[in-house]
Scaffold this motif. Sequence first.
Motif, PDB file in Angstrom:
ATOM      1  N   VAL A   3       0.882  -1.038   0.102  1.00  0.00           N
ATOM      2  CA  VAL A   3       0.186   0.036  -0.003  1.00  0.00           C
ATOM      3  C   VAL A   3       1.019   1.353   0.085  1.00  0.00           C
ATOM      4  CG1 VAL A   3      -1.676   1.375   1.384  1.00  0.00           C
ATOM      5  CG2 VAL A   3      -1.836  -1.258   0.999  1.00  0.00           C
ATOM      6  N   SER A   4       2.005   1.396   0.800  1.00  0.00           N
ATOM      7  CA  SER A   4       2.906   2.511   0.852  1.00  0.00           C
ATOM      8  C   SER A   4       3.566   2.576  -0.469  1.00  0.00           C
ATOM      9  CB  SER A   4       3.807   2.252   2.097  1.00  0.00           C
ATOM     10  OG  SER A   4       4.691   1.399   1.754  1.00  0.00           O
ATOM     11  N   TRP A   5       3.668   1.464  -1.147  1.00  0.00           N
ATOM     12  CA  TRP A   5       4.275   1.452  -2.451  1.00  0.00           C
ATOM     13  C   TRP A   5       3.670   2.121  -3.546  1.00  0.00           C
ATOM     14  CZ3 TRP A   5       3.427  -1.010  -7.166  1.00  0.00           C
ATOM     15  CH2 TRP A   5       4.474  -0.883  -7.971  1.00  0.00           C
ATOM     16  N   GLY A   6       2.253   1.564  -3.427  1.00  0.00           N
ATOM     17  CA  GLY A   6       1.112   2.120  -4.307  1.00  0.00           C
ATOM     18  C   GLY A   6       0.952   3.696  -4.195  1.00  0.00           C
ATOM     19  N   LYS A   7       1.029   4.098  -2.878  1.00  0.00           N
ATOM     20  CA  LYS A   7       0.498   5.600  -2.715  1.00  0.00           C
ATOM     21  C   LYS A   7       1.987   6.319  -3.182  1.00  0.00           C
ATOM     22  CE  LYS A   7      -2.075   4.974   1.586  1.00  0.00           C
ATOM     23  NZ  LYS A   7      -2.019   5.547   2.962  1.00  0.00           N
ATOM     24  N   GLN A   8       3.108   5.926  -2.921  1.00  0.00           N
ATOM     25  CA  GLN A   8       4.384   6.617  -3.670  1.00  0.00           C
ATOM     26  C   GLN A   8       4.535   6.607  -5.014  1.00  0.00           C
ATOM     27  OE1 GLN A   8       6.483   8.204  -1.635  1.00  0.00           O
ATOM     28  NE2 GLN A   8       7.455   9.024  -3.517  1.00  0.00           N
ATOM     29  N   THR A   9       3.863   5.389  -5.749  1.00  0.00           N
ATOM     30  CA  THR A   9       4.077   5.505  -7.074  1.00  0.00           C
ATOM     31  C   THR A   9       3.002   6.500  -7.646  1.00  0.00           C
ATOM     32  OG1 THR A   9       4.653   3.189  -7.052  1.00  0.00           O
ATOM     33  CG2 THR A   9       3.680   4.016  -9.016  1.00  0.00           C
ATOM     34  N   ALA A  10       1.813   6.511  -6.827  1.00  0.00           N
ATOM     35  CA  ALA A  10       0.636   7.477  -7.125  1.00  0.00           C
ATOM     36  C   ALA A  10       0.911   8.963  -7.189  1.00  0.00           C
ATOM     37  CB  ALA A  10      -0.641   7.056  -6.534  1.00  0.00           C
ATOM     38  N   SER A  11       1.552   9.037  -6.400  1.00  0.00           N
ATOM     39  CA  SER A  11       2.369  10.565  -6.001  1.00  0.00           C
ATOM     40  C   SER A  11       3.376  10.799  -6.854  1.00  0.00           C
ATOM     41  CB  SER A  11       2.880  10.619  -4.446  1.00  0.00           C
ATOM     42  OG  SER A  11       3.745  11.892  -4.392  1.00  0.00           O
ATOM     43  N   ASP A  12       4.303   9.996  -7.221  1.00  0.00           N
ATOM     44  CA  ASP A  12       5.227  10.296  -8.300  1.00  0.00           C
ATOM     45  C   ASP A  12       4.734  10.384  -9.620  1.00  0.00           C
ATOM     46  OD1 ASP A  12       7.104  10.017  -6.262  1.00  0.00           O
ATOM     47  OD2 ASP A  12       7.801   7.834  -6.878  1.00  0.00           O
ATOM     48  N   THR A  13       3.657   9.668 -10.177  1.00  0.00           N
ATOM     49  CA  THR A  13       3.011   9.610 -11.368  1.00  0.00           C
ATOM     50  C   THR A  13       2.401  11.229 -11.334  1.00  0.00           C
ATOM     51  OG1 THR A  13       2.793   7.280 -11.264  1.00  0.00           O
ATOM     52  CG2 THR A  13       1.186   8.653 -12.835  1.00  0.00           C
ATOM     53  N   SER A  14       1.597  11.499 -10.228  1.00  0.00           N
ATOM     54  CA  SER A  14       1.078  12.733 -10.529  1.00  0.00           C
ATOM     55  C   SER A  14       1.960  14.092 -10.671  1.00  0.00           C
ATOM     56  CB  SER A  14       0.023  12.942  -8.811  1.00  0.00           C
ATOM     57  OG  SER A  14      -0.260  14.123  -8.901  1.00  0.00           O
ATOM     58  N   PHE A  15       3.117  13.976  -9.960  1.00  0.00           N
ATOM     59  CA  PHE A  15       4.131  14.878 -10.148  1.00  0.00           C
ATOM     60  C   PHE A  15       4.465  14.885 -11.365  1.00  0.00           C
ATOM     61  CE2 PHE A  15       8.627  16.054  -9.924  1.00  0.00           C
ATOM     62  CZ  PHE A  15       8.417  17.361  -9.378  1.00  0.00           C
ATOM     63  N   VAL A  16       4.966  14.010 -11.833  1.00  0.00           N
ATOM     64  CA  VAL A  16       5.441  13.977 -13.361  1.00  0.00           C
ATOM     65  C   VAL A  16       4.424  14.403 -14.503  1.00  0.00           C
ATOM     66  CG1 VAL A  16       6.024  12.275 -15.148  1.00  0.00           C
ATOM     67  CG2 VAL A  16       7.116  12.055 -13.009  1.00  0.00           C
ATOM     68  N   VAL A  17       3.258  14.061 -14.341  1.00  0.00           N
ATOM     69  CA  VAL A  17       2.007  14.540 -15.124  1.00  0.00           C
ATOM     70  C   VAL A  17       1.887  15.998 -15.088  1.00  0.00           C
ATOM     71  CG1 VAL A  17      -0.290  14.377 -15.565  1.00  0.00           C
ATOM     72  CG2 VAL A  17       0.942  12.164 -15.248  1.00  0.00           C
ATOM     73  N   ASN A  18       1.855  16.542 -13.924  1.00  0.00           N
ATOM     74  CA  ASN A  18       1.715  18.045 -13.620  1.00  0.00           C
ATOM     75  C   ASN A  18       3.153  18.690 -14.283  1.00  0.00           C
ATOM     76  OD1 ASN A  18       0.675  20.277 -12.580  1.00  0.00           O
ATOM     77  ND2 ASN A  18       1.632  19.979 -10.688  1.00  0.00           N
ATOM     78  N   LYS A  19       4.044  18.254 -14.125  1.00  0.00           N
ATOM     79  CA  LYS A  19       5.279  18.755 -14.695  1.00  0.00           C
ATOM     80  C   LYS A  19       5.168  18.873 -16.270  1.00  0.00           C
ATOM     81  CE  LYS A  19       8.096  20.302 -11.400  1.00  0.00           C
ATOM     82  NZ  LYS A  19       8.409  21.659 -11.256  1.00  0.00           N
ATOM     83  N   LEU A  20       4.868  17.470 -16.804  1.00  0.00           N
ATOM     84  CA  LEU A  20       4.580  17.426 -18.006  1.00  0.00           C
ATOM     85  C   LEU A  20       3.513  18.430 -18.675  1.00  0.00           C
ATOM     86  CD1 LEU A  20       5.393  15.642 -20.788  1.00  0.00           C
ATOM     87  CD2 LEU A  20       3.664  14.180 -20.238  1.00  0.00           C
ATOM     88  N   LEU A  21       2.407  18.467 -18.013  1.00  0.00           N
ATOM     89  CA  LEU A  21       1.393  19.419 -18.664  1.00  0.00           C
ATOM     90  C   LEU A  21       1.924  20.960 -18.645  1.00  0.00           C
ATOM     91  CD1 LEU A  21      -1.691  18.043 -16.939  1.00  0.00           C
ATOM     92  CD2 LEU A  21      -1.189  17.910 -19.284  1.00  0.00           C
ATOM     93  N   LYS A  22       2.563  21.068 -17.827  1.00  0.00           N
ATOM     94  CA  LYS A  22       3.090  22.524 -17.585  1.00  0.00           C
ATOM     95  C   LYS A  22       3.946  22.771 -18.659  1.00  0.00           C
ATOM     96  CE  LYS A  22       2.612  23.612 -12.640  1.00  0.00           C
ATOM     97  NZ  LYS A  22       3.147  24.154 -11.403  1.00  0.00           N
ATOM     98  N   SER A  23       5.048  21.879 -19.106  1.00  0.00           N
ATOM     99  CA  SER A  23       6.024  22.103 -19.982  1.00  0.00           C
ATOM    100  C   SER A  23       5.432  22.015 -21.321  1.00  0.00           C
ATOM    101  CB  SER A  23       6.978  21.033 -19.834  1.00  0.00           C
ATOM    102  OG  SER A  23       6.474  19.906 -20.046  1.00  0.00           O
ATOM    103  N   THR A  24       4.197  21.413 -21.695  1.00  0.00           N
ATOM    104  CA  THR A  24       3.442  21.298 -22.802  1.00  0.00           C
ATOM    105  C   THR A  24       2.967  22.458 -23.130  1.00  0.00           C
ATOM    106  OG1 THR A  24       3.141  18.946 -22.668  1.00  0.00           O
ATOM    107  CG2 THR A  24       1.892  19.797 -24.004  1.00  0.00           C
ATOM    108  N   GLY A  25       2.138  23.025 -21.981  1.00  0.00           N
ATOM    109  CA  GLY A  25       1.609  24.410 -22.032  1.00  0.00           C
ATOM    110  C   GLY A  25       2.445  25.341 -22.502  1.00  0.00           C
ATOM    111  N   LYS A  26       3.740  25.571 -21.884  1.00  0.00           N
ATOM    112  CA  LYS A  26       4.636  26.528 -22.247  1.00  0.00           C
ATOM    113  C   LYS A  26       5.224  26.413 -23.788  1.00  0.00           C
ATOM    114  CE  LYS A  26       6.610  27.040 -17.587  1.00  0.00           C
ATOM    115  NZ  LYS A  26       7.677  26.849 -16.885  1.00  0.00           N
TER     116      LYS A  26
END
Length: 99
Positions: free
Chosen positions: A34-57
């Motif tokens: 469960v802790s590994w799943g939470k960490q993976t979800a958090s990391d995925t969210s961070f990467v997607v957020n950065k990707l969306l910001k850079s794509t917008g720029k």
Amino acid sequence: MASRRGGVSLPERPNNSKDNSTFSITKISRSQIVSWGKQTASDTSFVVNKLLKSTGKAAWIAGTTFLVLVVPLIIEMDREQQLNDLELQQASILGTPPK
């Protein structure tokens, strides 16, 4: 049975099953998977957020570059084509052969 104040009441559960279910939920929520799943979800969210910001720029840069460089070129090419058409029309009216 529990006291009746109105409505339907359910029979009380034995205390030991309540403790076991709480213990099981706590044990599962603290497990490594469960802790590994939470960490993976958090990391995925961070990467997607950065990707969306850079794509917008990148889209903003591409759009403004297109407006500044390409649109005036298209307008000028259209003017040149209209001028050529006008010259061709005048030449055909005057009777001179087109170039």
